[in-house]
Motif scaffolding. Sequence first.
Motif, PDB file in Angstrom:
ATOM      1  N   TYR A 156       0.870  -1.162   0.000  1.00  0.00           N
ATOM      2  CA  TYR A 156       0.000   0.000   0.000  1.00  0.00           C
ATOM      3  C   TYR A 156       0.913   1.219   0.000  1.00  0.00           C
ATOM      4  O   TYR A 156       1.953   1.227   0.674  1.00  0.00           O
ATOM      5  CB  TYR A 156      -0.888  -0.003   1.230  1.00  0.00           C
TER       6      TYR A 156
ATOM      7  N   PHE B 243       1.490   5.569   0.136  1.00  0.00           N
ATOM      8  CA  PHE B 243       0.943   6.784   0.724  1.00  0.00           C
ATOM      9  C   PHE B 243       1.861   7.967   0.436  1.00  0.00           C
ATOM     10  O   PHE B 243       3.074   7.812   0.286  1.00  0.00           O
ATOM     11  CB  PHE B 243       0.838   6.637   2.256  1.00  0.00           C
TER      12      PHE B 243
ATOM     13  N   TYR C 164       2.454  11.646   2.452  1.00  0.00           N
ATOM     14  CA  TYR C 164       2.146  12.512   3.587  1.00  0.00           C
ATOM     15  C   TYR C 164       2.822  13.868   3.367  1.00  0.00           C
ATOM     16  O   TYR C 164       3.876  13.958   2.736  1.00  0.00           O
ATOM     17  CB  TYR C 164       2.685  11.914   4.898  1.00  0.00           C
TER      18      TYR C 164
ATOM     19  N   LYS D 236      -3.601   8.032  -0.873  1.00  0.00           N
ATOM     20  CA  LYS D 236      -3.141   6.660  -0.686  1.00  0.00           C
ATOM     21  C   LYS D 236      -3.577   5.812  -1.873  1.00  0.00           C
ATOM     22  O   LYS D 236      -4.600   6.075  -2.509  1.00  0.00           O
ATOM     23  CB  LYS D 236      -3.715   6.067   0.593  1.00  0.00           C
TER      24      LYS D 236
ATOM     25  N   ALA E 143      -5.563  -1.161   5.579  1.00  0.00           N
ATOM     26  CA  ALA E 143      -4.598  -0.275   4.930  1.00  0.00           C
ATOM     27  C   ALA E 143      -5.209   1.070   4.645  1.00  0.00           C
ATOM     28  O   ALA E 143      -5.187   1.560   3.538  1.00  0.00           O
ATOM     29  CB  ALA E 143      -4.096  -0.916   3.648  1.00  0.00           C
ATOM     30  N   VAL E 144      -5.768   1.706   5.672  1.00  0.00           N
ATOM     31  CA  VAL E 144      -6.426   2.979   5.443  1.00  0.00           C
ATOM     32  C   VAL E 144      -5.501   4.150   5.663  1.00  0.00           C
ATOM     33  O   VAL E 144      -5.871   5.284   5.408  1.00  0.00           O
ATOM     34  CB  VAL E 144      -7.665   3.107   6.358  1.00  0.00           C
TER      35      VAL E 144
END
Lengths: 112, 113
Positions: A32, A34, A36, A49, B99-100
Amino acid sequence: AQSVTQLDSQVPVFEEAPVELRCNYSSSVSVYLFWYVQYPNQGLQLLLKYLSGSTLVKGINGFEAEFNKSQTSFHLRKPSVHISDTAEYFCAVSEWNYKLTFGKGTLLTVNP
Amino acid sequence: EPEVTQTPSHQVTQMGQEVILRCVPISNHLYFYWYRQILGQKVEFLVSFYNNEISEKSEIFDDQFSVERPDGSNFTLKIRSTKLEDSAMYFCASSQGGAVGAFFGQGTRLTVV
C-alpha cells in the motif's frame, strides 16, 4: 524488507507551475502506498493513498499520484502549485502489517 | 474533525532521566504507533500496538523503551534512561486498521542535554 527512495531532496518551483515529486519503492510483496505532507512545525498529514484498483489516485489540495507497478513508482503531481504548498512531502509504503516505511522526504519550495 | 493529540509539544530532559511522551489517539481507532524523526533524517517506525500488546517493534525499540495504554484512551511511550541520541521528534499515530493509512499527531520534540 520494504524500502522507499525519494529521488529529490529539494524541489524549487515557481507559483502556478506544475510539479512532480518522485518516489520509488521496493518490496517483495503487494504494498500500500501513501504520500504525507508536513508543514513547518506540524505533524504528518495524509495527502493520498493507493490501496488497489485505479492506478491514478486523487488526494487533498489538488494533488494526485500514479501507481506504476512495473516501474515500482508512485510519483506525486500537481498541475499548478501555490505558495501554501511549500512543505516537506514524504512517500511511504506498508505491507500486510500496516507499518509505514518512509522515504527521506522532498522539500517543495514554491517561490512567487 | 477527530485528531491525534500529543503532549507535551516540547520536552527537554537531562541525559539518564526518564521521560514519558503522551498521546491520545482517535477514539475508535484500534492500532497505535510510535515513530520518530531525528533532525534531518527520515521518519522511522518504532513500535505498533494492538489489542493491548506490542504487535511489532523495530531494532531501535530496545529495552529502554516501553509503551502502555493505561486507561483505554491514552497511549504512552516511556524512555527509561535517555541518551543524547534519543533527541528527536516523536510522532504518535493511530488507525482503524486495514490499509487505510495512519493519522499522526503533531509530535513531541524531545531534546536530551
